[in-house]
Motif scaffolding. Structure first.
Motif, PDB file in Angstrom:
ATOM      1  N   GLN B 128    -108.355 -61.001 -50.262  1.00 37.54           N
ATOM      2  CA  GLN B 128    -109.805 -60.799 -50.334  1.00 37.54           C
ATOM      3  C   GLN B 128    -110.207 -60.817 -51.801  1.00 37.54           C
ATOM      4  OE1 GLN B 128    -110.367 -57.065 -48.257  1.00 37.54           O
ATOM      5  NE2 GLN B 128    -109.535 -57.877 -46.337  1.00 37.54           N
ATOM      6  N   LEU B 129    -111.475 -61.151 -52.052  1.00 37.68           N
ATOM      7  CA  LEU B 129    -111.910 -61.361 -53.435  1.00 37.68           C
ATOM      8  C   LEU B 129    -113.048 -60.411 -53.819  1.00 37.68           C
ATOM      9  CD1 LEU B 129    -111.852 -63.093 -56.067  1.00 37.68           C
ATOM     10  CD2 LEU B 129    -113.471 -64.648 -54.944  1.00 37.68           C
ATOM     11  N   VAL B 130    -112.848 -59.744 -54.967  1.00 34.95           N
ATOM     12  CA  VAL B 130    -113.895 -58.910 -55.569  1.00 34.95           C
ATOM     13  C   VAL B 130    -114.400 -59.603 -56.828  1.00 34.95           C
ATOM     14  CG1 VAL B 130    -114.370 -56.748 -56.797  1.00 34.95           C
ATOM     15  CG2 VAL B 130    -112.871 -56.731 -54.792  1.00 34.95           C
ATOM     16  N   ALA B 131    -115.733 -59.690 -56.991  1.00 36.73           N
ATOM     17  CA  ALA B 131    -116.303 -60.143 -58.260  1.00 36.73           C
ATOM     18  C   ALA B 131    -117.354 -59.128 -58.691  1.00 36.73           C
ATOM     19  CB  ALA B 131    -116.931 -61.524 -58.108  1.00 36.73           C
ATOM     20  N   LEU B 132    -117.267 -58.679 -59.937  1.00 39.06           N
ATOM     21  CA  LEU B 132    -118.294 -57.741 -60.423  1.00 39.06           C
ATOM     22  C   LEU B 132    -119.646 -58.445 -60.450  1.00 39.06           C
ATOM     23  CD1 LEU B 132    -118.945 -54.940 -61.622  1.00 39.06           C
ATOM     24  CD2 LEU B 132    -118.491 -55.915 -63.884  1.00 39.06           C
ATOM     25  N   VAL B 133    -119.642 -59.705 -60.892  1.00 34.83           N
ATOM     26  CA  VAL B 133    -120.877 -60.489 -60.939  1.00 34.83           C
ATOM     27  C   VAL B 133    -120.633 -61.830 -60.261  1.00 34.83           C
ATOM     28  CG1 VAL B 133    -122.541 -61.668 -62.435  1.00 34.83           C
ATOM     29  CG2 VAL B 133    -121.622 -59.441 -63.107  1.00 34.83           C
ATOM     30  N   ASP B 134    -121.521 -62.210 -59.341  1.00 38.66           N
ATOM     31  CA  ASP B 134    -121.488 -63.565 -58.771  1.00 38.66           C
ATOM     32  C   ASP B 134    -122.700 -64.309 -59.306  1.00 38.66           C
ATOM     33  OD1 ASP B 134    -121.577 -65.894 -57.326  1.00 38.66           O
ATOM     34  OD2 ASP B 134    -121.188 -64.950 -55.379  1.00 38.66           O
ATOM     35  N   ARG B 135    -122.467 -65.333 -60.116  1.00 40.88           N
ATOM     36  CA  ARG B 135    -123.586 -66.026 -60.755  1.00 40.88           C
ATOM     37  C   ARG B 135    -123.887 -67.383 -60.126  1.00 40.88           C
ATOM     38  NH1 ARG B 135    -122.366 -68.654 -66.527  1.00 40.88           N
ATOM     39  NH2 ARG B 135    -124.265 -69.671 -65.814  1.00 40.88           N
TER      40      ARG B 135
END
Lengths: 323, 178
Positions: B128-135
């Motif tokens: 699974q993927l975590v991104a603090l910011v998705d731009r």
């Protein structure tokens, strides 16, 4: 707005296509190779020891002198980076039909390899090829000139064991006249700030060695005293026709590294040898196999260091962009 | 340099993501966090701390360096060749759910490289993927499972994540590229 001081960008690439000699490298470039080798060493500790970095690149190992360790080490390094590798050994090549080095190289070059790893008995062979080949040239030992990846893996091993190179007393023993390993090591160790001692029979000390910023002596005791690192060089039996010393037995008695001599070094000294060893000539078996020996670490680290060199040269210049 | 997330905002986002991870996986059994170097690593550690507070369980964390898996390394260089650093995954990823943590999700190419790198270490049960910011501006079919903040951007803008552990401050800014 704060006045932001732009920090000097740390070096992250070798901006060169060839690795011909340690003499060409700055201390910063040497440290970049050693740091990169640390990451490469981790790749070699994985279950799957392979990364796709050099996929689609061809590396030719062109060896005009016999070699087991260096050629195997380069080949494993190339394969772990997913390069396609090809070995051309002297015995099976057109060289036996009289082809010159330049012609052999031009023919290999025509097949567009990315890099050529060259070992040759003539000093300067790598410089010659670097001028005529678009492929990057890595010196795997040229005559009595240099063997840069050996010095890099030695420095890596010293740093791994001692945490640093700077300020250490490194004593090097053996054939100071013919050794390309010595030359590369002297250049590298002095660039990184080690205190280097060299010791051998007077007949095997080239004139002017002291001008390289090292202590030169014929006394094993002076050289070994309080040494952090003892580095043995191979007595090159094939080059000993000139009667440099009376007998191998006498050489061992006077200059061979024995347990008694090792005991005068620092208690945590490390013993190094680039291989292949002449047991009972330059080094006693008890020392070679003893608790201070890091000789097999050197071999293991050689793969990581050569991966670092291949990676950094491949990224430094875009060889294929112009092809 | 407009600030789009400050320290509080980052901290709340990571706590919320930790709750979402617990909810979606029904706890943290058999879960490990792997941060993508550089800034994914401290983020993974912070999420592990939040997970420990919520569940009382310690979750393993690792660090993944994707440099050797990049697809632009040997092409015309976008920027300076990055320094290769060690990958440190001190546990088996086989049959575990691995939560990959990165600071910014943009084209998806870093994530593609991270997936390839991870799979060389074993066969996880799921990633699974975590991104603090998705731009936005994806170039590959990749989507984050947990997002701190969605930030609509133009490709002329750049997002900078600064973290206490590496940069001495916690903030996310958006800058017009020159």
């Amino acid at each position: 707005m704060d006045a932001v001081q732009t920090p000097k960008q740390p070096l992250t690439a070798l901006r060169r296509k060839d690795l011909l000699s340690i003499a060409d490298l700055s201390a910063e470039e040497i440290l970049l190779i050693l740091d990169t080798a640390e990451a490469m060493k981790e790749v070699g500790q994985r279950a799957i020891k392979k990364v796709p970095t050099l996929r689609g690149r061809t590396v030719v190992n062109l060896f005009f002198e016999p070699s087991t360790r260096t050629r195997t080490s380069f080949e494993i390094a190339e394969k772990r980076l997913s390069a396609d590798t090809l070995n051309v050994a002297i015995g099976t090549s057109s060289v036996v039909k009289g082809e010159t080095l330049v012609d052999t190289a031009m023919n290999i070059e025509a097949m567009a390899p990315s890099m050529i790893v060259l070992r040759h008995s003539s000093s300067g062979a790598c410089h010659l090829l670097s001028r005529i080949c678009r492929a990057g040239i890595i010196n795997a030992g040229d005559g009595m000139h240099e063997h840069p990846t050996q010095a890099l893996l030695d420095a890596y091993t010293i740093r791994e064991r001692k945490g640093r190179v700077s300020g250490l007393k490194v004593a090097i023993f053996g054939d100071l006249l013919h050794s390309r390993v010595l030359r590369s090591n002297l250049l590298l160790l002095t660039k990184l700030g080690a205190e280097v001692w060299v010791c051998g029979p007077a007949t095997l000390i080239p004139p002017g060695l002291d001008r390289l910023g090292v202590h030169v002596t014929t006394s094993v005791d002076d050289a070994v005293r309080d040494a952090d690192v003892v580095m043995m060089l191979r007595i090159q039996l094939e080059r000993m026709e000139g009667g440099f010393f009376p007998s191998l037995r006498e050489y061992f008695t006077t200059f061979g590294m024995t347990e008694a001599r090792v005991s005068r070094a620092k208690p945590d000294v490390i013993i190094m040898h680039p291989g292949p060893m002449n047991r009972g000539v330059e080094i006693a078996s008890e020392v070679a196999d003893g608790p201070f020996s890091v000789i097999l670490d050197q071999v293991a680290n050689g793969v990581a260091v050569r991966m670092a060199v291949l990676y950094l040269l491949a990224g430094g210049v875009d060889h294929e962009a112009t092809a | 340099m407009p600030v789009i997330m400050d320290a509080d905002r980052i901290s709340r986002a990571l706590t919320r993501i930790a709750h979402e991870i617990v909810e979606r996986n029904r706890g943290v059994d058999n879960i490990a966090l792997v941060g993508v170097r550089s800034r994914g690593v401290p983020l993974a550690k912070r999420i592990a701390r939040a997970l420990a507070q919520i569940t009382g369980d310690q979750v393993s964390t690792g660090a993944l360096d994707i440099t050797l898996y990049r697809d632009d390394l040997m092409r015309h260089q976008v920027g300076p060749q990055p320094l290769v650093r060690r990958t440190e995954i001190p546990f088996s990823i086989d049959d575990r759910t691995i939560i990959l943590v990165d600071d910014v999700l943009y084209t998806g190419r870093t994530t593609r490289a991270a997936l390839d790198a991870l799979i060389d270490f074993g066969r996880p049960k799921a990633i699974q993927l975590v991104a603090l910011v998705d731009r936005g501006h994806r170039e590959l079919p990749i989507k984050a499972d947990y997002v701190g903040k969605n930030v609509p951007t133009s490709q002329q803008e750049s997002i900078h994540v600064r973290l206490l552990e590496l940069d001495g401050t916690d903030e996310v800014t958006i800058d017009r590229a020159d």
